[in-house]
Design a protein around this motif. Structure first.
Motif, mmCIF file in Angstrom:
data_model
loop_
_atom_site.group_PDB
_atom_site.id
_atom_site.type_symbol
_atom_site.label_atom_id
_atom_site.label_comp_id
_atom_site.label_asym_id
_atom_site.label_seq_id
_atom_site.Cartn_x
_atom_site.Cartn_y
_atom_site.Cartn_z
ATOM 1 N N THR A 190 22.780 -23.883 -23.127
ATOM 2 C CA THR A 190 22.251 -24.867 -22.188
ATOM 3 C C THR A 190 22.329 -24.277 -20.785
ATOM 4 O O THR A 190 23.401 -23.905 -20.323
ATOM 5 N N ARG A 191 21.181 -24.176 -20.118
ATOM 6 C CA ARG A 191 21.124 -23.668 -18.745
ATOM 7 C C ARG A 191 20.986 -24.850 -17.789
ATOM 8 O O ARG A 191 20.109 -25.698 -17.960
ATOM 9 N N HIS A 192 21.846 -24.885 -16.799
ATOM 10 C CA HIS A 192 21.799 -25.952 -15.798
ATOM 11 C C HIS A 192 21.010 -25.474 -14.585
ATOM 12 O O HIS A 192 21.154 -24.344 -14.126
ATOM 13 N N GLY A 193 20.174 -26.363 -14.057
ATOM 14 C CA GLY A 193 19.402 -26.075 -12.862
ATOM 15 C C GLY A 193 19.712 -27.102 -11.787
ATOM 16 O O GLY A 193 20.622 -27.922 -11.935
ATOM 17 N N PRO A 194 18.965 -27.087 -10.693
ATOM 18 C CA PRO A 194 19.205 -28.053 -9.615
ATOM 19 C C PRO A 194 18.812 -29.460 -10.031
ATOM 20 O O PRO A 194 18.049 -29.662 -10.984
ATOM 21 N N ASP A 195 19.340 -30.448 -9.323
ATOM 22 C CA ASP A 195 18.956 -31.851 -9.526
ATOM 23 C C ASP A 195 19.161 -32.321 -10.957
ATOM 24 O O ASP A 195 18.307 -33.002 -11.543
ATOM 25 N N SER A 196 20.291 -31.937 -11.559
ATOM 26 C CA SER A 196 20.669 -32.379 -12.910
ATOM 27 C C SER A 196 19.756 -31.847 -14.000
ATOM 28 O O SER A 196 19.777 -32.351 -15.125
ATOM 29 N N LEU A 197 18.963 -30.834 -13.698
ATOM 30 C CA LEU A 197 18.111 -30.249 -14.727
ATOM 31 C C LEU A 197 18.977 -29.545 -15.767
ATOM 32 O O LEU A 197 19.986 -28.925 -15.456
ATOM 33 N N ARG A 198 18.550 -29.648 -17.022
ATOM 34 C CA ARG A 198 19.270 -29.011 -18.119
ATOM 35 C C ARG A 198 18.244 -28.513 -19.127
ATOM 36 O O ARG A 198 17.398 -29.268 -19.584
ATOM 37 N N PHE A 199 18.313 -27.234 -19.470
ATOM 38 C CA PHE A 199 17.351 -26.619 -20.379
ATOM 39 C C PHE A 199 18.066 -26.024 -21.588
ATOM 40 O O PHE A 199 19.036 -25.271 -21.431
ATOM 41 N N ASP A 200 17.577 -26.323 -22.780
ATOM 42 C CA ASP A 200 18.021 -25.625 -23.983
ATOM 43 C C ASP A 200 17.167 -24.374 -24.115
ATOM 44 O O ASP A 200 16.052 -24.417 -24.637
ATOM 45 N N HIS A 201 17.690 -23.249 -23.620
ATOM 46 C CA HIS A 201 16.832 -22.064 -23.530
ATOM 47 C C HIS A 201 17.039 -21.077 -24.671
ATOM 48 O O HIS A 201 16.382 -20.044 -24.725
ATOM 49 N N GLY A 202 17.924 -21.407 -25.599
ATOM 50 C CA GLY A 202 18.107 -20.581 -26.781
ATOM 51 C C GLY A 202 17.625 -21.324 -28.010
ATOM 52 O O GLY A 202 16.467 -21.715 -28.094
ATOM 53 N N ALA A 203 18.519 -21.510 -28.987
ATOM 54 C CA ALA A 203 18.160 -22.283 -30.180
ATOM 55 C C ALA A 203 17.704 -23.677 -29.770
ATOM 56 O O ALA A 203 18.322 -24.328 -28.929
ATOM 57 N N GLN A 204 16.617 -24.126 -30.365
ATOM 58 C CA GLN A 204 16.005 -25.383 -29.947
ATOM 59 C C GLN A 204 16.477 -26.593 -30.735
ATOM 60 O O GLN A 204 16.434 -27.711 -30.248
ATOM 61 N N TYR A 205 16.910 -26.384 -31.975
ATOM 62 C CA TYR A 205 17.344 -27.494 -32.810
ATOM 63 C C TYR A 205 18.058 -26.918 -34.029
ATOM 64 O O TYR A 205 18.105 -25.697 -34.224
ATOM 65 N N PHE A 206 18.614 -27.776 -34.862
ATOM 66 C CA PHE A 206 19.191 -27.333 -36.123
ATOM 67 C C PHE A 206 18.894 -28.369 -37.197
ATOM 68 O O PHE A 206 18.684 -29.556 -36.916
ATOM 69 N N THR A 207 18.831 -27.900 -38.435
ATOM 70 C CA THR A 207 18.620 -28.746 -39.599
ATOM 71 C C THR A 207 19.716 -28.412 -40.613
ATOM 72 O O THR A 207 20.467 -27.457 -40.440
ATOM 73 N N ALA A 208 19.792 -29.199 -41.673
ATOM 74 C CA ALA A 208 20.837 -28.986 -42.673
ATOM 75 C C ALA A 208 20.264 -29.056 -44.077
ATOM 76 O O ALA A 208 19.483 -29.964 -44.405
ATOM 77 N N ARG A 209 20.659 -28.098 -44.905
ATOM 78 C CA ARG A 209 20.395 -28.120 -46.341
ATOM 79 C C ARG A 209 21.706 -28.168 -47.116
ATOM 80 O O ARG A 209 21.773 -28.756 -48.188
ATOM 81 N N ASP A 210 22.721 -27.503 -46.592
ATOM 82 C CA ASP A 210 24.028 -27.474 -47.234
ATOM 83 C C ASP A 210 24.766 -28.785 -46.947
ATOM 84 O O ASP A 210 24.790 -29.253 -45.807
ATOM 85 N N PRO A 211 25.385 -29.391 -47.959
ATOM 86 C CA PRO A 211 26.055 -30.690 -47.727
ATOM 87 C C PRO A 211 27.200 -30.617 -46.736
ATOM 88 O O PRO A 211 27.500 -31.606 -46.057
ATOM 89 N N ARG A 212 27.857 -29.466 -46.625
ATOM 90 C CA ARG A 212 28.947 -29.345 -45.664
ATOM 91 C C ARG A 212 28.426 -29.442 -44.236
ATOM 92 O O ARG A 212 29.028 -30.121 -43.381
ATOM 93 N N PHE A 213 27.305 -28.772 -43.960
ATOM 94 C CA PHE A 213 26.750 -28.832 -42.614
ATOM 95 C C PHE A 213 26.105 -30.185 -42.358
ATOM 96 O O PHE A 213 26.172 -30.713 -41.244
ATOM 97 N N ALA A 214 25.500 -30.774 -43.394
ATOM 98 C CA ALA A 214 24.914 -32.106 -43.244
ATOM 99 C C ALA A 214 25.982 -33.134 -42.887
ATOM 100 O O ALA A 214 25.765 -34.010 -42.037
#
Length: 322
Positions: free
Chosen positions: A50-74
């Motif tokens: 998460t990259r922080h910018g001015p005026d409370s800006l926040r950018f997810d500039h790496g991994a955008q999301y995650f999903t789960a198939r394995d029950p442990r991660f779910a």
């Protein structure tokens, strides 16, 4: 020391505070082992950044999301969601950290000895244990020496650390990554029409991914976009200056989406953005030296795989002392 000369339940060093390192640290800590996590970045998360910018800006500039198939991660995602650490986004089983993508790693590392802004440059064998020194030669103190060193940073960085101690973990050198230039943009306007996500799998495209970052839960600061340049474009322009890349990507983005007046822009270069070739094993571990390797380089380019790899490495360490 144990009778065989090993350092029984000694302190475990984990190099890298991304999701793999955080998963390993949490499992080991829950099992009663003392863990120190070291990362050269300003905070945990790795490519779940998460990259922080001015005026409370926040950018997810790496991994955008995650999903789960394995029950442990779910099950873990369900817990994060119930506690407000993560939330659903964009359908198709996608989840994101709240208020930024680094939140899940921070949650896993809560209460663990975390040392950020510390770049490990060398591993030094001391008896049956390990000393770690930073790139400037300063020692990372541990008394007694670290019994294990678990590497969860990208393979090239892990290889350099292994080489510093004349060690090898077969398989680490086989990992390959694609680079990525990421554009972060705040503008006045109009919002990205239709879906908050646009993907392009054309290998000749400039952008592989464009997302309306402010559509994610917990984000503030007006309309923000994150655009990932495609691997081929990123490779061809990898050594250009940040200003040059920003100019080129903004111009290209204007051809794709409506942009208003730009309030903020920044770019970030990921040399090791996404795994193109993985080891094909959950983790790598050498019990005779206490060295291990985990991350998405083991199983493939998914947040879930990185988590499961870190978990697998922790289990190998625990099994060694069973």
């Amino acid at each position: 020391m144990d009778q065989d000369g090993t350092i029984g339940d000694g302190i475990i060093a984990i190099v890298g505070a991304g999701i793999a390192g955080a998963a390993a640290a949490r499992r080991l800590s829950n099992a009663g082992r003392r863990v120190v996590v070291i990362d050269k970045g300003r905070g945990p998360g790795g490519r779940m950044a998460t990259r922080h910018g001015p005026d409370s800006l926040r950018f997810d500039h790496g991994a955008q999301y995650f999903t789960a198939r394995d029950p442990r991660f779910a099950a873990l995602i369900a817990d994060w969601t119930a506690r407000g650490v993560a939330g659903p986004w964009g359908g198709e089983g996608r989840h994101v950290g709240v208020p930024g993508m680094s939140a899940p790693a921070r949650d896993l590392l809560d209460g663990i000895d975390l040392r950020c802004g510390r770049a490990v440059g060398r591993l030094v064998r001391e008896g049956r244990g390990w000393r770690l020194t930073e790139t400037d030669g300063a020692a990372l103190a541990a008394e007694p020496p670290f019994s294990h060193v678990l590497l969860t940073c990208p393979s090239s960085q892990s290889l350099a650390l292994l080489a510093s101690a004349d060690q090898d973990l077969p398989g680490v050198a086989e990992v390959r990554y694609a680079p990525c230039w990421t554009l972060m943009l705040a503008h006045d306007g109009p919002p990205l029409p239709g879906s908050p996500v646009r993907e392009d799998r054309d290998p000749e495209a400039i952008f592989a991914w464009i997302a309306r970052n402010d559509s994610k839960p917990g984000r503030e600061g007006g309309i923000t976009l994150v655009a990932h340049a495609a691997p081929s474009w990123s490779r061809a322009n990898l050594e250009r200056t940040a200003d040059d890349v920003a100019e080129r990507l903004v111009a290209a983005l204007r051809d794709r989406v409506p942009l208003g007046e730009i309030r903020h822009r920044a770019v970030h270069r990921w040399r090791y953005a996404a795994v193109e070739r993985a080891v094909g094993e959950p983790c790598l571990f050498a019990p005779e030296t206490g060295l291990g390797f985990a991350g998405d380089g083991c199983l493939g380019p998914r947040v879930e795989f990185a988590y499961l790899s870190g978990l697998a490495l922790a289990e190998r360490v625990l099994a060694e002392g069973a």
